[in-house]
Structure formats: structure tokens, C-alpha cells
Design a protein around this motif. Structure first.
Motif, PDB file in Angstrom:
ATOM      1  N   GLN A  84       0.830  -1.208   0.000  1.00  0.00           N
ATOM      2  CA  GLN A  84       0.000   0.000   0.000  1.00  0.00           C
ATOM      3  C   GLN A  84       0.865   1.258   0.000  1.00  0.00           C
ATOM      4  OE1 GLN A  84      -3.330   0.311   2.609  1.00  0.00           O
ATOM      5  NE2 GLN A  84      -3.403  -1.891   2.911  1.00  0.00           N
ATOM      6  N   ARG A  85       0.327   2.324  -0.569  1.00  0.00           N
ATOM      7  CA  ARG A  85       0.969   3.632  -0.522  1.00  0.00           C
ATOM      8  C   ARG A  85       0.304   4.427   0.600  1.00  0.00           C
ATOM      9  NH1 ARG A  85       0.253   2.576  -5.648  1.00  0.00           N
ATOM     10  NH2 ARG A  85      -1.591   3.889  -5.826  1.00  0.00           N
ATOM     11  N   ILE A  86       0.979   4.462   1.721  1.00  0.00           N
ATOM     12  CA  ILE A  86       0.495   5.216   2.870  1.00  0.00           C
ATOM     13  C   ILE A  86       1.474   6.364   3.083  1.00  0.00           C
ATOM     14  CG2 ILE A  86      -0.084   5.163   5.314  1.00  0.00           C
ATOM     15  CD1 ILE A  86      -0.556   2.102   4.953  1.00  0.00           C
ATOM     16  N   ILE A  87       0.967   7.582   3.013  1.00  0.00           N
ATOM     17  CA  ILE A  87       1.812   8.769   3.109  1.00  0.00           C
ATOM     18  C   ILE A  87       1.706   9.348   4.512  1.00  0.00           C
ATOM     19  CG2 ILE A  87       2.241  11.089   2.198  1.00  0.00           C
ATOM     20  CD1 ILE A  87       2.602   8.858   0.102  1.00  0.00           C
ATOM     21  N   THR A  88       2.846   9.665   5.094  1.00  0.00           N
ATOM     22  CA  THR A  88       2.866  10.432   6.331  1.00  0.00           C
ATOM     23  C   THR A  88       3.337  11.835   5.990  1.00  0.00           C
ATOM     24  OG1 THR A  88       3.613  10.523   8.644  1.00  0.00           O
ATOM     25  CG2 THR A  88       5.202   9.667   7.033  1.00  0.00           C
ATOM     26  N   THR A  89       2.662  12.808   6.571  1.00  0.00           N
ATOM     27  CA  THR A  89       2.976  14.206   6.279  1.00  0.00           C
ATOM     28  C   THR A  89       2.706  15.052   7.511  1.00  0.00           C
ATOM     29  OG1 THR A  89       2.722  15.972   4.624  1.00  0.00           O
ATOM     30  CG2 THR A  89       0.710  14.808   5.306  1.00  0.00           C
ATOM     31  N   THR A  90       2.857  16.336   7.356  1.00  0.00           N
ATOM     32  CA  THR A  90       2.721  17.263   8.462  1.00  0.00           C
ATOM     33  C   THR A  90       1.321  17.253   9.078  1.00  0.00           C
ATOM     34  OG1 THR A  90       3.008  19.577   9.121  1.00  0.00           O
ATOM     35  CG2 THR A  90       2.170  19.184   6.901  1.00  0.00           C
ATOM     36  N   ARG A  91       1.291  17.407  10.360  1.00  0.00           N
ATOM     37  CA  ARG A  91       0.029  17.510  11.079  1.00  0.00           C
ATOM     38  C   ARG A  91      -0.433  18.953  11.144  1.00  0.00           C
ATOM     39  NH1 ARG A  91       0.977  15.924  16.891  1.00  0.00           N
ATOM     40  NH2 ARG A  91       1.930  17.965  16.825  1.00  0.00           N
ATOM     41  N   SER A  92       0.517  19.883  11.216  1.00  0.00           N
ATOM     42  CA  SER A  92       0.132  21.262  11.504  1.00  0.00           C
ATOM     43  C   SER A  92       0.662  22.308  10.532  1.00  0.00           C
ATOM     44  CB  SER A  92       0.594  21.618  12.918  1.00  0.00           C
ATOM     45  OG  SER A  92       1.977  21.380  13.045  1.00  0.00           O
TER      46      SER A  92
ATOM     47  N   PRO B 205      -2.237   8.083  -2.739  1.00  0.00           N
ATOM     48  CA  PRO B 205      -2.155   7.288  -1.508  1.00  0.00           C
ATOM     49  C   PRO B 205      -3.425   6.481  -1.234  1.00  0.00           C
ATOM     50  CG  PRO B 205      -2.632   9.570  -0.974  1.00  0.00           C
ATOM     51  CD  PRO B 205      -2.405   9.512  -2.465  1.00  0.00           C
ATOM     52  N   HIS B 206      -3.219   5.350  -0.597  1.00  0.00           N
ATOM     53  CA  HIS B 206      -4.342   4.577  -0.076  1.00  0.00           C
ATOM     54  C   HIS B 206      -4.821   5.192   1.239  1.00  0.00           C
ATOM     55  CE1 HIS B 206      -2.332   1.522  -2.679  1.00  0.00           C
ATOM     56  NE2 HIS B 206      -3.595   1.327  -3.030  1.00  0.00           N
ATOM     57  N   ASP B 207      -3.868   5.860   1.935  1.00  0.00           N
ATOM     58  CA  ASP B 207      -4.187   6.497   3.214  1.00  0.00           C
ATOM     59  C   ASP B 207      -3.151   7.587   3.482  1.00  0.00           C
ATOM     60  OD1 ASP B 207      -5.495   7.004   5.591  1.00  0.00           O
ATOM     61  OD2 ASP B 207      -4.718   5.234   6.635  1.00  0.00           O
ATOM     62  N   VAL B 208      -3.508   8.554   4.303  1.00  0.00           N
ATOM     63  CA  VAL B 208      -2.612   9.632   4.702  1.00  0.00           C
ATOM     64  C   VAL B 208      -2.623   9.711   6.225  1.00  0.00           C
ATOM     65  CG1 VAL B 208      -2.124  12.113   4.579  1.00  0.00           C
ATOM     66  CG2 VAL B 208      -3.070  10.929   2.582  1.00  0.00           C
ATOM     67  N   ILE B 209      -1.423   9.718   6.809  1.00  0.00           N
ATOM     68  CA  ILE B 209      -1.259   9.830   8.254  1.00  0.00           C
ATOM     69  C   ILE B 209      -0.615  11.183   8.536  1.00  0.00           C
ATOM     70  CG2 ILE B 209      -0.145   8.882  10.298  1.00  0.00           C
ATOM     71  CD1 ILE B 209       0.052   6.219   8.763  1.00  0.00           C
ATOM     72  N   ARG B 210      -1.214  11.968   9.403  1.00  0.00           N
ATOM     73  CA  ARG B 210      -0.667  13.284   9.753  1.00  0.00           C
ATOM     74  C   ARG B 210      -0.142  13.236  11.182  1.00  0.00           C
ATOM     75  NH1 ARG B 210      -2.019  16.517   5.666  1.00  0.00           N
ATOM     76  NH2 ARG B 210      -3.797  15.918   4.381  1.00  0.00           N
ATOM     77  N   VAL B 211       1.175  13.370  11.302  1.00  0.00           N
ATOM     78  CA  VAL B 211       1.819  13.353  12.618  1.00  0.00           C
ATOM     79  C   VAL B 211       2.827  14.483  12.702  1.00  0.00           C
ATOM     80  CG1 VAL B 211       1.522  10.864  12.953  1.00  0.00           C
ATOM     81  CG2 VAL B 211       3.618  11.714  11.905  1.00  0.00           C
ATOM     82  N   GLY B 212       3.187  14.857  13.904  1.00  0.00           N
ATOM     83  CA  GLY B 212       4.188  15.890  14.117  1.00  0.00           C
ATOM     84  C   GLY B 212       5.587  15.308  14.165  1.00  0.00           C
TER      85      GLY B 212
END
Length: 149
Positions: free
Chosen positions: A30-38, A53-60
């Protein structure tokens, strides 16, 4: 106190290995992207969506995003914006390199960390555990143009 959790130390060195975590791949390709939260903006959103992306995760935190990659929770860290600094990416990049991953700017160019470089990662961040070329090929020309080196 009750419920408190201790932190942990992750580290890696080319030729020696990585420690403090269990290396895992994203399940099922899967293409899961993590990127900026804020700190999102039009360029970040456009670039993330171009990755299909199949999903996007936003974390700091840049380090936290690299942890998402090496623990199989994300396949790419995409931040198509200036703002991240060299001190945010240098240690996480060492860990990523120790396990065969790659961190570059949005154009696919490696960052340098010597004393003669600017502190700002002004051309964004793109990091992957695998398939870095796929992600660099998906960066829209408008984003590349906006983040000229």
C-alpha cells in the motif's frame, strides 16, 4: 506517575545496522503517506494527492515520520514545503539509511549536512523505505517549480 510511558532510543549506522525498533514493511504494498500535522498548505496537499495514496497519516515531527516508515506504518514521508531544518532530518536520515531507505528533497536531491549549508531544508522533504523513484516521479511539476533549489 501512573500511566506514564518511557521514551525510547532508535539509532542506526551504515554497515552496523539499526537498533531500538523492529524493521517492518507496509502491508500489501500500500501507498500510505505520512505528512505534516500542523504545517500543511496547497503545495503539500497537491504533492501528497499526486502520490495516489491509499491512506494519509498526519503526525508531528520529522523523526516521528521516519519512525512511521521503518515500523511499516507509512511508505513515504512527503513534505513539499520549506520549514523543516537540517537538525530535524539529520538523525532520522541516518536511521533510514542504515536500513536501506532514502531521504531527499522534493527534486530527489540528497541533503548535505556540512557546516557550509543553510539550516533550512528549503526544497521540501521526501523520504521512503522503498521505491523512492516512484515517489519522486509523482511530484507534480508545479510543486517542483515552486520549490526550486
Amino acid at each position: 506517575g501512573p500511566g506514564a510511558a518511557l521514551g525510547r532510543t532508535l539509532w542506526g549506522m551504515l554497515g552496523l545496522g539499526s537498533f531500538g525498533f523492529q524493521l517492518q514493511e507496509v502491508p500489501g504494498g500500500q501507498r500510505i503517506i505520512t505528512t505534516t500535522r500542523s504545517h500543511s498548505n496547497k503545495l503539500v496537499t497537491e504533492c501528497v494527492q499526486a502520490m495516489q495514496p491509499h491512506d494519509v497519516i498526519r503526525v508531528g515531527g520529522a523523526g516521528n515520520k521516519i519512525i512511521q516508515l521503518v515500523e511499516g506504518k507509512a511508505s513515504a514521508y512527503v513534505f513539499a514545503s520549506p520549514g523543516c531544518k537540517k537538525w530535524d532530518t539529520c538523525a532520522p536520515e541516518a536511521i533510514l539509511h542504515a536500513v536501506g531507505g532514502k531521504l531527499t528533497d522534493i527534486h530527489g536531491k540528497a541533503y548535505r549536512y556540512d557546516r557550509h549549508v543553510k539550516h533550512m531544508n528549503s526544497t521540501g522533504v521526501l523520504a521512503t523505505l522503498r521505491n523512492h523513484e516512484y515517489y519522486t516521479s509523482r511530484v507534480p511539476e508545479a510543486v517542483k517549480k515552486a520549490l526550486l533549489s
